[in-house]
Structure formats: structure tokens, C-alpha cells
Write a protein that holds these residues in place. Structure first.
Motif, PDB file in Angstrom:
ATOM      1  N   SER A  31      40.739  35.427  -1.794  1.00 50.72           N
ATOM      2  CA  SER A  31      39.907  35.162  -0.617  1.00 50.72           C
ATOM      3  C   SER A  31      39.080  33.916  -0.888  1.00 50.72           C
ATOM      4  O   SER A  31      38.321  33.859  -1.855  1.00 50.72           O
ATOM      5  CB  SER A  31      38.998  36.371  -0.343  1.00 50.72           C
ATOM      6  OG  SER A  31      38.173  36.119   0.776  1.00 50.72           O
ATOM      7  N   ARG A  62      43.307  34.621   1.754  1.00 50.97           N
ATOM      8  CA  ARG A  62      42.482  35.119   2.864  1.00 50.97           C
ATOM      9  C   ARG A  62      41.416  34.055   3.125  1.00 50.97           C
ATOM     10  O   ARG A  62      40.761  33.602   2.178  1.00 50.97           O
ATOM     11  CB  ARG A  62      41.871  36.457   2.462  1.00 50.97           C
ATOM     12  CG  ARG A  62      40.929  37.080   3.484  1.00 50.97           C
ATOM     13  CD  ARG A  62      40.604  38.513   3.091  1.00 50.97           C
ATOM     14  NE  ARG A  62      39.424  38.991   3.789  1.00 50.97           N
ATOM     15  CZ  ARG A  62      39.387  40.059   4.592  1.00 50.97           C
ATOM     16  NH1 ARG A  62      40.468  40.785   4.773  1.00 50.97           N
ATOM     17  NH2 ARG A  62      38.273  40.419   5.174  1.00 50.97           N
ATOM     18  N   LEU A  88      40.344  35.629   9.172  1.00 51.79           N
ATOM     19  CA  LEU A  88      39.285  36.394   9.828  1.00 51.79           C
ATOM     20  C   LEU A  88      38.272  35.402  10.365  1.00 51.79           C
ATOM     21  O   LEU A  88      38.307  34.215  10.033  1.00 51.79           O
ATOM     22  CB  LEU A  88      38.614  37.362   8.845  1.00 51.79           C
ATOM     23  CG  LEU A  88      37.876  36.731   7.672  1.00 51.79           C
ATOM     24  CD1 LEU A  88      36.625  37.543   7.343  1.00 51.79           C
ATOM     25  CD2 LEU A  88      38.781  36.660   6.441  1.00 51.79           C
ATOM     26  N   LEU A 171      35.164  46.959   3.547  1.00 53.97           N
ATOM     27  CA  LEU A 171      33.787  47.223   3.980  1.00 53.97           C
ATOM     28  C   LEU A 171      33.170  48.434   3.290  1.00 53.97           C
ATOM     29  O   LEU A 171      32.073  48.858   3.670  1.00 53.97           O
ATOM     30  CB  LEU A 171      33.744  47.366   5.512  1.00 53.97           C
ATOM     31  CG  LEU A 171      33.911  46.007   6.233  1.00 53.97           C
ATOM     32  CD1 LEU A 171      34.107  46.201   7.737  1.00 53.97           C
ATOM     33  CD2 LEU A 171      32.709  45.111   5.973  1.00 53.97           C
ATOM     34  N   TYR A 174      29.313  48.669   2.541  1.00 54.65           N
ATOM     35  CA  TYR A 174      28.580  47.770   3.444  1.00 54.65           C
ATOM     36  C   TYR A 174      28.289  48.409   4.799  1.00 54.65           C
ATOM     37  O   TYR A 174      27.725  47.752   5.671  1.00 54.65           O
ATOM     38  CB  TYR A 174      29.376  46.477   3.660  1.00 54.65           C
ATOM     39  CG  TYR A 174      29.678  45.734   2.376  1.00 54.65           C
ATOM     40  CD1 TYR A 174      28.681  45.034   1.708  1.00 54.65           C
ATOM     41  CD2 TYR A 174      30.950  45.762   1.813  1.00 54.65           C
ATOM     42  CE1 TYR A 174      28.949  44.368   0.511  1.00 54.65           C
ATOM     43  CE2 TYR A 174      31.236  45.096   0.623  1.00 54.65           C
ATOM     44  CZ  TYR A 174      30.229  44.412  -0.021  1.00 54.65           C
ATOM     45  OH  TYR A 174      30.492  43.757  -1.201  1.00 54.65           O
ATOM     46  N   GLY A 204      37.068  44.059  -2.233  1.00 54.72           N
ATOM     47  CA  GLY A 204      35.634  44.264  -2.355  1.00 54.72           C
ATOM     48  C   GLY A 204      35.210  44.530  -3.780  1.00 54.72           C
ATOM     49  O   GLY A 204      35.561  45.543  -4.379  1.00 54.72           O
ATOM     50  N   ARG A 205      34.495  43.576  -4.334  1.00 53.02           N
ATOM     51  CA  ARG A 205      33.878  43.702  -5.658  1.00 53.02           C
ATOM     52  C   ARG A 205      34.894  43.918  -6.788  1.00 53.02           C
ATOM     53  O   ARG A 205      34.580  44.564  -7.781  1.00 53.02           O
ATOM     54  CB  ARG A 205      32.798  44.803  -5.642  1.00 53.02           C
ATOM     55  CG  ARG A 205      31.722  44.551  -4.584  1.00 53.02           C
ATOM     56  CD  ARG A 205      30.634  45.605  -4.575  1.00 53.02           C
ATOM     57  NE  ARG A 205      31.098  46.951  -4.359  1.00 53.02           N
ATOM     58  CZ  ARG A 205      31.422  47.470  -3.153  1.00 53.02           C
ATOM     59  NH1 ARG A 205      31.310  46.743  -2.067  1.00 53.02           N
ATOM     60  NH2 ARG A 205      31.841  48.717  -3.062  1.00 53.02           N
ATOM     61  N   HIS A 207      36.007  42.334  -9.707  1.00 50.83           N
ATOM     62  CA  HIS A 207      35.383  41.228 -10.433  1.00 50.83           C
ATOM     63  C   HIS A 207      36.065  40.886 -11.747  1.00 50.83           C
ATOM     64  O   HIS A 207      35.591  39.991 -12.463  1.00 50.83           O
ATOM     65  CB  HIS A 207      33.906  41.558 -10.698  1.00 50.83           C
ATOM     66  CG  HIS A 207      33.048  41.483  -9.468  1.00 50.83           C
ATOM     67  ND1 HIS A 207      31.758  41.949  -9.417  1.00 50.83           N
ATOM     68  CD2 HIS A 207      33.309  40.984  -8.235  1.00 50.83           C
ATOM     69  CE1 HIS A 207      31.259  41.745  -8.200  1.00 50.83           C
ATOM     70  NE2 HIS A 207      32.184  41.169  -7.467  1.00 50.83           N
ATOM     71  N   VAL A 225      40.857  39.414  -4.257  1.00 51.35           N
ATOM     72  CA  VAL A 225      39.681  39.003  -5.023  1.00 51.35           C
ATOM     73  C   VAL A 225      39.098  37.760  -4.366  1.00 51.35           C
ATOM     74  O   VAL A 225      39.815  36.797  -4.099  1.00 51.35           O
ATOM     75  CB  VAL A 225      40.042  38.697  -6.496  1.00 51.35           C
ATOM     76  CG1 VAL A 225      38.822  38.167  -7.256  1.00 51.35           C
ATOM     77  CG2 VAL A 225      40.591  39.943  -7.180  1.00 51.35           C
TER      78      VAL A 225
HETATM   79  C1  LIG Z   1      31.798  42.612   3.142  1.00 52.72           C
HETATM   80  C2  LIG Z   1      32.306  41.258   3.517  1.00 52.72           C
HETATM   81  O1  LIG Z   1      31.686  40.575   4.299  1.00 52.72           O
HETATM   82  N1  LIG Z   1      33.461  40.896   2.941  1.00 52.72           N
HETATM   83  C3  LIG Z   1      34.031  39.608   3.217  1.00 52.72           C
HETATM   84  C4  LIG Z   1      35.321  39.737   3.860  1.00 52.72           C
HETATM   85  O2  LIG Z   1      36.093  38.873   4.097  1.00 52.72           O
HETATM   86  C5  LIG Z   1      33.948  38.623   2.085  1.00 52.72           C
HETATM   87  O3  LIG Z   1      32.600  38.184   2.039  1.00 52.72           O
HETATM   88  C6  LIG Z   1      34.340  39.081   0.679  1.00 52.72           C
HETATM   89  O4  LIG Z   1      34.147  37.996  -0.177  1.00 52.72           O
HETATM   90  C7  LIG Z   1      35.788  39.542   0.570  1.00 52.72           C
HETATM   91  O5  LIG Z   1      35.910  40.771   1.203  1.00 52.72           O
HETATM   92  C8  LIG Z   1      36.279  39.687  -0.857  1.00 52.72           C
HETATM   93  O6  LIG Z   1      35.450  40.539  -1.562  1.00 52.72           O
HETATM   94  P1  LIG Z   1      34.780  40.093  -2.942  1.00 52.72           P
HETATM   95  O7  LIG Z   1      34.138  38.739  -2.697  1.00 52.72           O
HETATM   96  O8  LIG Z   1      33.776  41.151  -3.271  1.00 52.72           O
HETATM   97  O9  LIG Z   1      35.893  39.980  -3.957  1.00 52.72           O
END
Ligand SMILES: CC(=O)N[C@H](C=O)[C@@H](O)[C@H](O)[C@H](O)COP(=O)(O)O
Length: 245
Positions: A31, A62, A88, A171, A174, A204-205, A207, A225
Motif C-alpha cells: 500500500s 494499493r 481507494l 478497519l 478503527y 492493517g498493522r 509491521h 503492508v
Molecule cells: C485504517 C486506514 O485508514 N487504513 C488505510 C487504508 O487504506 C491505510 O491508512 C493503511 O495504511 C493501510 O490499510 C495499510 O495498513 P498499514 O499501514 O497498517 O500496513
């Protein structure tokens, strides 16, 4: 206007892209997002980051925002890169803000996204449409697949019933339904894998490589990620915190 003679050769087809979900299976999706006001928030920069991620082995990308989707998909097409692009459009920061309406979803699809990621929670959507209506109407105007960004098992079950192609744990932590774990919500992931018949993406997270591996081992179709690969400010902060603790 004359009809083309039946003996004329059919128009030459371009390269046939692989089935997007098959292409993602078992792999890493990176991402590439920068946030409002940040120096890297530029579609050209995000495209360069996306190209670097593909070179590193990402099977998909992404990206956020119509301009970023356009830039990345054009660059990929020029370079013959077939890695599916999930797009998105974040509008706002609270409540339903990930591709919140049909209008946002259609714009992302028309910008070239192969998969459109939308809010997949059970919360009311700003345009008053249900998730099922959003999916159905998007399908009338686009062949893009739909990914539901969910925050709980109940979200994901409802999203599956609404006809989405793939769900993500995006999500979790969140929306108030799940705790915000330090790492990925592997517990939710396992529940979704157990209960759903559509691919489940861990997002999500995540890491670390070990966490990505654990997500795959828990049954994730693919692992997304973001921050840990593409957000230098956060990564720098992790190191600084370790040095100053
Ligand atoms: C909750 C939200 O707004 N998530 C967003 C969705 O696109 C991004 O800010 C995140 O970076 C993405 O989901 C990847 O997750 P992480 O950056 O934790 O690897």
C-alpha cells in the motif's frame, strides 16, 4: 457506415491480464499512501514507490486517490506490469471515509483500478446507499472487483452477503468493534477465513515479515503492508523511539 467484412481479421487483442485474485494469491500487496500535507503526497512519488515495490516482489499495489490510481495504472500499462492495482479514495478521517460513496467508487474504477476498495462496515454510508446497492450499481458501470474494508466478523459476513469479491481486515481496530492490536488482528483474520467463502486479505498493522508470514499461515489470501514499507516518517519514528526509550 459500412460493416467490416466478415473475413476481416478481428482487432488485435492486447496482452490478457491474469485473473486479479489469482495474481494476488499468496503474495504481498504494498500500500503506497502519503497523507495530506506530507512531502511524498504526489502521484509521481507514489508511482515511483509502487514501481520500487513491484521490483521487490510485490504482486499487487494499493493506492489512494484518483490521481494516484491514474498515474500508477498508466505507468504499469506503459511498462507492461500486470500487477493488479487496488484503488481507494479517502474522503475525511472519521466514520465512513474509505471510498465512502458510489460516486467515489465509480471514480476510482474509472481511473483504472482493477479492484476498488470501499468501506465494508455496517455503518450508514454518506450517500444513503447500502453496501449491496453500492456494489450492484458499481458493477453496472465497471468491471472492477470490489474489496470490502471491514472492521469485524459481522462486517465481513454482511459484506459477503452484499456481493463483494474479497474482504480485508483493513478497519479492524478503527471502528470500535475490535481492539487496536499492535500487530495484525490475526484472531479476526482466522474467524473470517473460517466463516467466509470469499478471499480474505490481511491488512492493517502488518509491521514485519514474520507478521506477514503469520497472516498467510492463518489463511490470508494475500497480505497488504503499507506503513512498514512505504511511510518513512512512521518507520523513522519507530527507530527514534527505540533510541530514546
Ligand atoms: C485504517 C486506514 O485508514 N487504513 C488505510 C487504508 O487504506 C491505510 O491508512 C493503511 O495504511 C493501510 O490499510 C495499510 O495498513 P498499514 O499501514 O497498517 O500496513
Amino acid at each position: 457506415m459500412t460493416d467490416r467484412p466478415s473475413t476481416a481479421p478481428a482487432p488485435t487483442a492486447g496482452p490478457v491480464p491474469p485473473d486479479p485474485l489469482v495474481a494476488l494469491r499468496g503474495g504481498l500487496v504494498v500500500s503506497c499512501q502519503a497523507y495530506p500535507g506530507e512531502a511524498m503526497r504526489d502521484p509521481r512519488t507514489m508511482t515511483q514507490v509502487a514501481l520500487a515495490a513491484v521490483r521487490g516482489g510485490a504482486v499487487g499495489i494499493r493506492v489512494q486517490g484518483v490521481a494516484d490510481v491514474e498515474h500508477v495504472t498508466h505507468a504499469f500499462a506503459e511498462l507492461g506490469i500486470t500487477a493488479p492495482v487496488t484503488g481507494l479514495w479517502k474522503d475525511g478521517t472519521d466514520g465512513v471515509f474509505i471510498t465512502p460513496t458510489l460516486r467515489h467508487a465509480a471514480a476510482v474504477a474509472h481511473a483504472g483500478a482493477t479492484i476498488v476498495a470501499i468501506d465494508g462496515t455496517r455503518r450508514p454510508r454518506p450517500d444513503g446507499l447500502s453496501l449491496a446497492q453500492t456494489v450492484a450499481r458499481l458493477r453496472e458501470q465497471s468491471s472492477a472487483l470490489v474489496m470490502a474494508d471491514c472492521g469485524s466478523l459481522d462486517d465481513a459476513l454482511a459484506a459477503r452477503d452484499a456481493g463483494v469479491d474479497v474482504v480485508g481486515t483493513t478497519l479492524s481496530g478503527y471502528t470500535g468493534e475490535r481492539p487496536r492490536t499492535d500487530g495484525p488482528d490475526l484472531e479476526l483474520l482466522a474467524q473470517l477465513v473460517d466463516r467466509l467463502d470469499v478471499p480474505v486479505i490481511a491488512e492493517g498493522r502488518v509491521h514485519s515479515p514474520a507478521q506477514a508470514r503469520a497472516a498467510l499461515d492463518a489463511g490470508a489470501w494475500a497480505v497488504v503492508v503499507g506503513t512498514a514499507i512505504t511511510h518513512p516518517t512512521s518507520i523513522t519514528g519507530w527507530f527514534v523511539d527505540a533510541l530514546t526509550a
